[in-house]
Scaffold this active site. Sequence first.
Site, PDB file in Angstrom:
ATOM      1  CE  LYS A 127      52.389  15.860  20.462  1.00 52.73           C
ATOM      2  NZ  LYS A 127      51.952  14.446  20.563  1.00 52.73           N
TER       3      LYS A 127
ATOM      4  CD  GLN B  35      59.123  13.423  14.394  1.00 51.60           C
ATOM      5  OE1 GLN B  35      58.726  13.389  13.230  1.00 51.60           O
ATOM      6  NE2 GLN B  35      58.305  13.320  15.414  1.00 51.60           N
TER       7      GLN B  35
ATOM      8  CG  PHE C 265      40.735   7.397   9.605  1.00 46.42           C
ATOM      9  CD1 PHE C 265      40.787   8.304   8.556  1.00 46.42           C
ATOM     10  CD2 PHE C 265      40.355   6.095   9.338  1.00 46.42           C
ATOM     11  CE1 PHE C 265      40.477   7.914   7.260  1.00 46.42           C
ATOM     12  CE2 PHE C 265      40.033   5.694   8.050  1.00 46.42           C
ATOM     13  CZ  PHE C 265      40.092   6.607   7.008  1.00 46.42           C
ATOM     14  CG  ASP C 266      35.531   5.025  13.162  1.00 47.56           C
ATOM     15  OD1 ASP C 266      34.745   4.476  12.354  1.00 47.56           O
ATOM     16  OD2 ASP C 266      35.917   4.470  14.200  1.00 47.56           O
ATOM     17  CB  ILE C 267      32.015   5.817   9.691  1.00 50.29           C
ATOM     18  CG1 ILE C 267      31.463   5.604  11.100  1.00 50.29           C
ATOM     19  CG2 ILE C 267      32.468   4.498   9.082  1.00 50.29           C
ATOM     20  CD1 ILE C 267      30.195   4.774  11.119  1.00 50.29           C
TER      21      ILE C 267
ATOM     22  N   GLY D 242      59.099  17.724  21.797  1.00 46.99           N
ATOM     23  CA  GLY D 242      58.934  16.769  22.886  1.00 46.99           C
ATOM     24  C   GLY D 242      60.229  16.388  23.558  1.00 46.99           C
TER      25      GLY D 242
ATOM     26  CB  THR E 127      32.388   6.882  14.624  1.00 45.27           C
ATOM     27  OG1 THR E 127      31.461   5.813  14.417  1.00 45.27           O
ATOM     28  CG2 THR E 127      33.282   6.542  15.804  1.00 45.27           C
TER      29      THR E 127
ATOM     30  CG  MET F 229      42.588  12.339  20.737  1.00 49.04           C
ATOM     31  SD  MET F 229      43.035  10.980  21.863  1.00 49.04           S
ATOM     32  CE  MET F 229      44.596  11.594  22.489  1.00 49.04           C
ATOM     33  CE  LYS F 230      49.558  11.817  14.697  1.00 46.55           C
ATOM     34  NZ  LYS F 230      49.886  12.042  16.124  1.00 46.55           N
TER      35      LYS F 230
END
Length: 237
Positions: A39, A194, A71-73, A214, A76, A68-69
């Site tokens: 990852k 976590q 989040f946008d319109i 990780g 995009t 990358m998570k």
Amino acid sequence: MTQTQTPADDRLIVALDVPNALQGLELAEKIGDAVSFYKIGLGMLTGGGMALANELKQEHGKRIFLDMKLFDIGQTVENAVRGIAQFDLDFLTVHGDPHVVRAAKQGAAGSNLKILGVTILTSLDRADLDDGMMVAGDVPDLVVERADRALDAGADGIICSPNEAAAIRALPSSDGRLIVTPGVRPAGSASDDQKRIATPASAVAAGVDHMVVGRPVWRAEDPRAAAQAIVSELRGL
């Protein structure tokens, strides 16, 4: 890359949460054949993360999860995912909001890139959600609801805590979809930041397909041995 006597198991995804691509490549070379899936996240984006992803994929035959998570319109997100899809990577995370998932799937059309919806980050608990003015409710219930909506929107899988994996696996919408969990710690490991964690064995029992580990690997004195120990645990289940 070095050889190992323990075959890799792609249920284990090692997070290369180091500052830059050079350190990431050095770590991958130390681990060698013990790990087949890595990852790469936002923390390395400005440190050559995409270049490392491409090198590990094309030159070393590794599978790559790009975290990358997004989040946008919608437009995009679609454009961003279409650009990422050309690198022939394996997994990409987006926020699980249905409009984001639908746009990401459109951008990934024609590629093998799997779109994974993020529910609620495993570093968050109810107090954190209250701070963010999130709707009331128990965290596990909210995770399952968000997962169901993301899957209905077309997500190929879900990112969630192993503690919620069994409930998501029980959803009709999860049939044939992936469940990928961070927050997995080998027995005796520190929890770090976590808050909702489980061991590899309990994660598999809950229906998890892939687990992201990780710090227990890259902080270890011998990262290769640490990865092999997890793989050995998985193979013994």
